[in-house]
Design an enzyme around this catalytic site. Structure first.
Site, short mmCIF file in Angstrom:
data_model
loop_
_atom_site.label_atom_id
_atom_site.label_comp_id
_atom_site.label_asym_id
_atom_site.label_seq_id
_atom_site.Cartn_x
_atom_site.Cartn_y
_atom_site.Cartn_z
N ILE A 75 0.78 -1.11 -0.09
CA ILE A 75 -0.18 -0.01 0.11
C ILE A 75 0.65 1.27 -0.10
CG2 ILE A 75 -0.38 -0.16 2.50
CD1 ILE A 75 -2.93 0.93 2.31
N SER A 76 0.79 2.08 -1.09
CA SER A 76 1.71 3.26 -1.07
C SER A 76 1.64 4.14 0.24
CB SER A 76 1.22 4.13 -2.43
OG SER A 76 1.41 3.07 -3.63
N GLN A 77 2.87 4.90 0.07
CA GLN A 77 3.02 6.03 1.02
C GLN A 77 1.96 6.98 0.98
OE1 GLN A 77 6.55 7.97 0.57
NE2 GLN A 77 6.40 9.26 2.39
#
Length: 237
Positions: A75-77
């Site tokens: 899950i991206s920053q």
């Protein structure tokens, strides 16, 4: 109807948003974004990220960093999610193609801006899990339309799109995606080495590709990033 999750941990989301806004100011020269659009700020402050992370990472859901999810994906920053959402011009009525649904968090943020989101995930179990999470939070069809498949081929029957967001790295923009981008639209993707044996290749750069009136493309290279690779079906277990 909003689930109870939206009222939970609001203070943590507000603190995260403040941190993201500080990062946006620090990188304004590279990204061209001096501040986040209000619609993006509202979306980040609203979407319950803790619903998209693994239970073991729940305590870290509102830290401004990427977290692992299943099948070697991430899950991206949140800062990167916010910047990509802003760069693609997400907002009410915009039709946006997302490549790489993952856990569904980016799709939820896009939908919260009022955009209609078409999202493709190459890993079937992730696609099913994301669909369940999005539906439970009220981001089901027609706000988010999700399917399994090869994101490199796009979604031709739903094209053209006002914007395309690719959440996986490729060494060049897939030609099918460029064809499906509307004139005046923007495609945002991480460009760089995409070796599936190395989950976080070095040397990637977030790019914004604008489609010109004559059908040509103008590429803006922005900030260093680290994304998993854009791969064909069957390349991820």
């Amino acid at each position: 109807m909003r689930s109870a999750a939206f009222s939970q941990r609001r203070g943590e989301r507000e603190a995260l948003l403040a941190e993201i806004e500080g990062d946006v100011r620090e990188t304004a020269r590279q990204t061209g974004l001096s501040r986040l659009p209000d619609v993006v700020r509202t979306a980040i402050a609203c979407v319950p990220r803790h619903c998209f992370v693994r239970p073991s990472d729940n305590a870290h859901a509102y830290e401004n960093r990427a977290l692992p999810i299943d099948h070697g994906q991430t899950i991206s920053q949140p800062y990167i999610v916010a910047v990509m959402t802003a760069l693609c011009g997400a907002g009410p009525g915009k039709r946006i193609l997302e490549i790489g649904t993952g856990c569904g968090y980016q799709a939820a943020v896009l939908a919260e801006t009022g955009a209609v989101v078409y999202s493709i995930e190459v890993v079937p179990p992730l696609a099913r899990s994301a669909a369940q999470t999005l539906e439970a939070l009220g981001y089901g069809s027609p706000d988010v339309v999700l399917r399994e498949g090869d994101g490199r081929q796009g979604w031709p029957e739903a094209a053209p799109f006002d914007a395309i967001l690719v959440a996986a790295a490729a060494e060049r923009m897939p030609s099918a995606l460029g064809e499906q981008l509307a004139v005046g639209g923007t495609l945002v993707f991480p460009m760089g080495p995409a070796n599936p044996r190395r989950p976080f290749p070095s040397g990637q750069t977030l790019c914004a590709v604008d489609k010109q009136s004559d059908g040509s493309f103008r590429t803006r290279k922005l900030i260093p990033v680290a994304f998993v690779p854009l791969v064909a079906p069957g390349r991820i277990s």
